[in-house]
Design a protein around this motif. Structure first.
Motif, PDB file in Angstrom:
ATOM      1  N   ASP A 103      42.395  35.735  31.055  1.00 12.46           N
ATOM      2  CA  ASP A 103      43.073  35.805  32.631  1.00 12.46           C
ATOM      3  C   ASP A 103      42.008  35.800  33.532  1.00 12.46           C
ATOM      4  O   ASP A 103      41.494  35.834  33.896  1.00 12.46           O
ATOM      5  CB  ASP A 103      43.461  37.039  32.760  1.00 12.46           C
ATOM      6  CG  ASP A 103      44.612  37.682  31.160  1.00 12.46           C
ATOM      7  OD1 ASP A 103      45.559  37.026  31.542  1.00 12.46           O
ATOM      8  OD2 ASP A 103      44.464  38.855  31.313  1.00 12.46           O
ATOM      9  N   TRP A 104      42.552  34.588  34.301  1.00  8.13           N
ATOM     10  CA  TRP A 104      42.143  34.191  35.545  1.00  8.13           C
ATOM     11  C   TRP A 104      41.981  35.039  36.707  1.00  8.13           C
ATOM     12  O   TRP A 104      42.797  34.840  37.717  1.00  8.13           O
ATOM     13  CB  TRP A 104      41.979  33.067  35.644  1.00  8.13           C
ATOM     14  CG  TRP A 104      41.334  31.999  36.996  1.00  8.13           C
ATOM     15  CD1 TRP A 104      41.257  31.334  37.668  1.00  8.13           C
ATOM     16  CD2 TRP A 104      40.401  31.428  36.191  1.00  8.13           C
ATOM     17  NE1 TRP A 104      40.104  30.711  38.131  1.00  8.13           N
ATOM     18  CE2 TRP A 104      39.328  30.685  37.240  1.00  8.13           C
ATOM     19  CE3 TRP A 104      39.564  31.970  35.021  1.00  8.13           C
ATOM     20  CZ2 TRP A 104      38.126  29.973  37.144  1.00  8.13           C
ATOM     21  CZ3 TRP A 104      38.564  31.184  35.144  1.00  8.13           C
ATOM     22  CH2 TRP A 104      37.836  31.367  35.570  1.00  8.13           C
ATOM     23  N   ARG A 105      41.692  36.034  36.827  1.00  5.58           N
ATOM     24  CA  ARG A 105      41.361  37.135  37.827  1.00  5.58           C
ATOM     25  C   ARG A 105      40.584  37.831  37.359  1.00  5.58           C
ATOM     26  O   ARG A 105      39.869  38.147  36.622  1.00  5.58           O
ATOM     27  CB  ARG A 105      42.878  38.344  37.855  1.00  5.58           C
ATOM     28  CG  ARG A 105      43.364  39.000  36.766  1.00  5.58           C
ATOM     29  CD  ARG A 105      43.968  39.617  36.528  1.00  5.58           C
ATOM     30  NE  ARG A 105      44.205  40.364  35.598  1.00  5.58           N
ATOM     31  CZ  ARG A 105      45.151  41.512  35.504  1.00  5.58           C
ATOM     32  NH1 ARG A 105      46.347  42.113  35.722  1.00  5.58           N
ATOM     33  NH2 ARG A 105      45.126  42.196  34.530  1.00  5.58           N
ATOM     34  N   ASP A 106      39.646  38.636  38.957  1.00  4.38           N
ATOM     35  CA  ASP A 106      38.567  40.015  38.300  1.00  4.38           C
ATOM     36  C   ASP A 106      39.213  41.362  38.926  1.00  4.38           C
ATOM     37  O   ASP A 106      40.550  41.023  39.726  1.00  4.38           O
ATOM     38  CB  ASP A 106      37.235  39.261  39.111  1.00  4.38           C
ATOM     39  CG  ASP A 106      37.668  39.012  40.818  1.00  4.38           C
ATOM     40  OD1 ASP A 106      38.882  38.619  41.462  1.00  4.38           O
ATOM     41  OD2 ASP A 106      36.670  39.182  41.584  1.00  4.38           O
ATOM     42  N   GLN A 107      39.034  42.216  38.817  1.00  4.78           N
ATOM     43  CA  GLN A 107      39.649  43.520  38.793  1.00  4.78           C
ATOM     44  C   GLN A 107      38.570  44.903  39.244  1.00  4.78           C
ATOM     45  O   GLN A 107      37.309  44.401  38.777  1.00  4.78           O
ATOM     46  CB  GLN A 107      40.422  43.873  38.194  1.00  4.78           C
ATOM     47  CG  GLN A 107      40.190  43.988  36.538  1.00  4.78           C
ATOM     48  CD  GLN A 107      41.459  43.845  35.489  1.00  4.78           C
ATOM     49  OE1 GLN A 107      42.314  43.045  35.841  1.00  4.78           O
ATOM     50  NE2 GLN A 107      40.965  44.701  34.496  1.00  4.78           N
ATOM     51  N   LEU A 108      39.308  45.745  39.678  1.00  6.67           N
ATOM     52  CA  LEU A 108      38.690  47.506  39.412  1.00  6.67           C
ATOM     53  C   LEU A 108      39.552  48.186  38.770  1.00  6.67           C
ATOM     54  O   LEU A 108      40.936  48.337  38.994  1.00  6.67           O
ATOM     55  CB  LEU A 108      38.168  47.552  40.755  1.00  6.67           C
ATOM     56  CG  LEU A 108      37.287  48.464  40.634  1.00  6.67           C
ATOM     57  CD1 LEU A 108      36.021  49.166  40.699  1.00  6.67           C
ATOM     58  CD2 LEU A 108      37.308  49.169  42.454  1.00  6.67           C
ATOM     59  N   LEU A 189      42.753  47.468  40.564  1.00  5.83           N
ATOM     60  CA  LEU A 189      42.171  46.618  41.796  1.00  5.83           C
ATOM     61  C   LEU A 189      42.547  44.853  41.606  1.00  5.83           C
ATOM     62  O   LEU A 189      41.845  44.668  40.907  1.00  5.83           O
ATOM     63  CB  LEU A 189      42.042  47.540  43.268  1.00  5.83           C
ATOM     64  CG  LEU A 189      41.998  48.398  43.285  1.00  5.83           C
ATOM     65  CD1 LEU A 189      40.912  49.009  44.588  1.00  5.83           C
ATOM     66  CD2 LEU A 189      43.680  48.971  44.274  1.00  5.83           C
ATOM     67  N   VAL A 190      43.671  44.195  41.711  1.00  5.25           N
ATOM     68  CA  VAL A 190      43.488  42.606  41.029  1.00  5.25           C
ATOM     69  C   VAL A 190      43.864  41.537  42.194  1.00  5.25           C
ATOM     70  O   VAL A 190      44.274  41.591  43.451  1.00  5.25           O
ATOM     71  CB  VAL A 190      44.511  42.132  40.411  1.00  5.25           C
ATOM     72  CG1 VAL A 190      44.614  40.892  39.945  1.00  5.25           C
ATOM     73  CG2 VAL A 190      45.004  43.801  39.459  1.00  5.25           C
ATOM     74  N   ARG A 191      42.654  40.754  42.004  1.00  2.00           N
ATOM     75  CA  ARG A 191      42.349  39.306  42.937  1.00  2.00           C
ATOM     76  C   ARG A 191      42.530  38.337  42.381  1.00  2.00           C
ATOM     77  O   ARG A 191      41.489  38.764  41.406  1.00  2.00           O
ATOM     78  CB  ARG A 191      41.384  39.225  43.689  1.00  2.00           C
ATOM     79  CG  ARG A 191      40.840  37.865  44.433  1.00  2.00           C
ATOM     80  CD  ARG A 191      39.861  38.040  45.426  1.00  2.00           C
ATOM     81  NE  ARG A 191      38.310  37.737  44.575  1.00  2.00           N
ATOM     82  CZ  ARG A 191      37.325  37.748  45.268  1.00  2.00           C
ATOM     83  NH1 ARG A 191      37.046  37.995  46.157  1.00  2.00           N
ATOM     84  NH2 ARG A 191      36.125  38.215  44.214  1.00  2.00           N
ATOM     85  N   TYR A 192      43.410  38.114  42.164  1.00  2.97           N
ATOM     86  CA  TYR A 192      43.781  35.851  41.276  1.00  2.97           C
ATOM     87  C   TYR A 192      42.779  34.584  42.104  1.00  2.97           C
ATOM     88  O   TYR A 192      43.729  34.664  43.436  1.00  2.97           O
ATOM     89  CB  TYR A 192      45.306  35.616  41.418  1.00  2.97           C
ATOM     90  CG  TYR A 192      45.906  36.988  40.325  1.00  2.97           C
ATOM     91  CD1 TYR A 192      45.774  36.696  39.003  1.00  2.97           C
ATOM     92  CD2 TYR A 192      46.216  38.164  41.089  1.00  2.97           C
ATOM     93  CE1 TYR A 192      46.318  36.984  38.119  1.00  2.97           C
ATOM     94  CE2 TYR A 192      47.160  38.859  40.047  1.00  2.97           C
ATOM     95  CZ  TYR A 192      46.924  38.771  38.511  1.00  2.97           C
ATOM     96  OH  TYR A 192      47.709  39.384  37.880  1.00  2.97           O
ATOM     97  N   THR A 273      44.072  29.685  46.725  1.00  5.91           N
ATOM     98  CA  THR A 273      44.818  30.738  46.999  1.00  5.91           C
ATOM     99  C   THR A 273      44.703  32.026  46.615  1.00  5.91           C
ATOM    100  O   THR A 273      44.519  31.541  45.555  1.00  5.91           O
ATOM    101  CB  THR A 273      46.318  29.947  47.491  1.00  5.91           C
ATOM    102  OG1 THR A 273      46.623  28.869  47.700  1.00  5.91           O
ATOM    103  CG2 THR A 273      46.945  31.502  48.421  1.00  5.91           C
ATOM    104  N   GLU A 274      43.710  32.862  47.399  1.00  8.70           N
ATOM    105  CA  GLU A 274      44.191  34.131  46.991  1.00  8.70           C
ATOM    106  C   GLU A 274      45.218  35.182  46.128  1.00  8.70           C
ATOM    107  O   GLU A 274      46.243  34.595  47.557  1.00  8.70           O
ATOM    108  CB  GLU A 274      42.658  34.926  47.347  1.00  8.70           C
ATOM    109  CG  GLU A 274      41.726  34.835  47.436  1.00  8.70           C
ATOM    110  CD  GLU A 274      40.589  35.414  47.528  1.00  8.70           C
ATOM    111  OE1 GLU A 274      39.226  35.132  47.823  1.00  8.70           O
ATOM    112  OE2 GLU A 274      41.286  36.311  49.049  1.00  8.70           O
ATOM    113  N   ARG A 275      45.648  36.032  45.401  1.00 10.14           N
ATOM    114  CA  ARG A 275      46.996  36.719  45.691  1.00 10.14           C
ATOM    115  C   ARG A 275      46.136  37.911  45.202  1.00 10.14           C
ATOM    116  O   ARG A 275      45.708  37.866  44.278  1.00 10.14           O
ATOM    117  CB  ARG A 275      47.111  35.873  45.095  1.00 10.14           C
ATOM    118  CG  ARG A 275      48.920  37.242  43.909  1.00 10.14           C
ATOM    119  CD  ARG A 275      49.400  36.909  43.090  1.00 10.14           C
ATOM    120  NE  ARG A 275      51.348  37.578  42.574  1.00 10.14           N
ATOM    121  CZ  ARG A 275      51.048  38.584  41.639  1.00 10.14           C
ATOM    122  NH1 ARG A 275      50.042  39.184  40.959  1.00 10.14           N
ATOM    123  NH2 ARG A 275      52.050  39.197  42.114  1.00 10.14           N
TER     124      ARG A 275
END
Length: 343
Positions: A103-108, A189-192, A273-275
């Motif tokens: 999955d192309w995202r980072d998260q807490l 808490l997710v950032r794409y 673009t960030e999501r």
């Protein structure tokens, strides 16, 4: 309220449910129940408004969340979830898996703040999922905002679940003993960060959630898609102030398929673009055994969707543990190699 045009015009926007109607008298509550019943039975997804969460509450969380992702990478990596046997903490972009693909995202990942429960002899291994969170020392306001969000959305989800059960003719409090102070909520808490360099567009692969309800706060970028009756994935345009709600597998199993857990995914935003998104998962106690729901439509239930690669267990904790071991292979190998199935 702002409305948006779907990029897939073959389906209208998801049903919009106004939870505040439950408190406006018998007629409005009956209409709410009819709409909620239809959305949960036919689609398994809807947009929730009238939930009572204020812009100030939302703003406090989003401000703290963006500050977290603005921290130096070293500060975020200090919370790497490979250091937590409870699968709490920070996951770098590409380190989580859905259906075997990255999955192309980072998260807490955050849960209820509780002491570690290391399983003793004869105890189920899912007790590893209970434990402390990891917080950035430089950002104490994140802990305050995130734990307040868990409490706030737990209350909203509890109200919503009770109205949903009443809507299908079941006792509204039927699952209360599985929830309350011993529930096992989960917040991401997710950032794409945009599209992957190799051109793959999987922000998150197609999946179903395995709890009771998921309440998603998404920003205005979009990218969430839901599988509909035509077998295609359709965009879910953001609505300001609304939560996107989907039913988890527990409700599908409890109703023998009458209520639907629906496949959904996230397509990476274009370019750089960030999501940002904040999914909240309303889950029961880890040791909960979810009994079949007594409701008058049981005879019309089509049966649950079966997937040999995704067996469902009677005790909720085993389902979540199965998911964590698959989704976080680095943490799983480091802490729980004895629980992994040999390749």
């Amino acid at each position: 309220m702002t409305t948006h045009t779907a990029t897939n015009p073959s389906y209208a926007q998801l049903p919009i449910i106004d939870l505040s109607a439950a408190r406006r008298g018998p007629r409005d509550r009956a209409l709410l129940h009819a709409r909620l019943h239809g959305a949960a039975h036919d689609v398994g997804f809807f947009q929730l408004v009238g939930h009572g969460v204020t812009p100030a509450e939302t703003g406090a969380l989003l401000t703290a969340m963006r500050a977290f992702f603005d921290l130096p990478e070293a500060d975020r990596l200090a919370l790497d979830n490979t250091g937590s046997p409870h699968f709490r903490g920070y996951t770098r972009t590409g380190d989580e898996r859905t259906a075997g693909a990255r999955d192309w995202r980072d998260q807490l990942d955050i849960g209820a703040e509780r002491p570690a429960h290391v399983p003793g002899p004869g105890e189920p291994p899912y007790w590893w999922l209970q434990g402390p969170n990891q917080w950035p020392a430089a950002l104490p306001e994140l802990r305050t905002a995130a734990l307040a969000w868990i409490d706030r959305l737990s209350a909203v989800a509890q109200r919503l679940l009770r109205e949903l059960l009443a809507a299908v003719g079941a006792p509204a409090d039927f699952y209360d003993p599985l929830l309350g102070e011993h529930a096992h909520p989960h917040l991401k808490l997710v950032r794409y960060p945009g599209s992957a360099g190799d051109g793959t567009g999987q922000g998150v692969g197609a999946h179903k959630d395995y709890g009771f309800l998921t309440l998603l706060l998404q920003d205005t970028v979009g990218g969430l898609q839901v599988e509909r009756a035509d077998g295609r994935f359709h965009d879910v345009p953001p609505i300001e102030g609304a939560f996107v709600v989907n039913l988890g597998e527990l409700l599908e199993v409890a109703t023998d398929g009458y209520l639907r857990a629906t496949n959904h995914r996230v397509v990476s935003p274009p370019g750089a673009t960030e999501r940002f998104s904040v999914p909240f998962f309303y889950n029961p106690r880890l040791d909960a055994r979810v009994e079949p729901l007594p409701f008058p439509h049981a005879s019309a239930a089509p049966g649950i969707t079966t997937d040999p690669a995704n067996p469902l267990y009677a005790e909720y904790g085993y389902n979540e543990l199965k998911g964590k071991l698959r989704a976080h292979p680095l943490a799983a190998r480091r802490h729980h190699g004895d629980l992994l199935t040999p390749a």
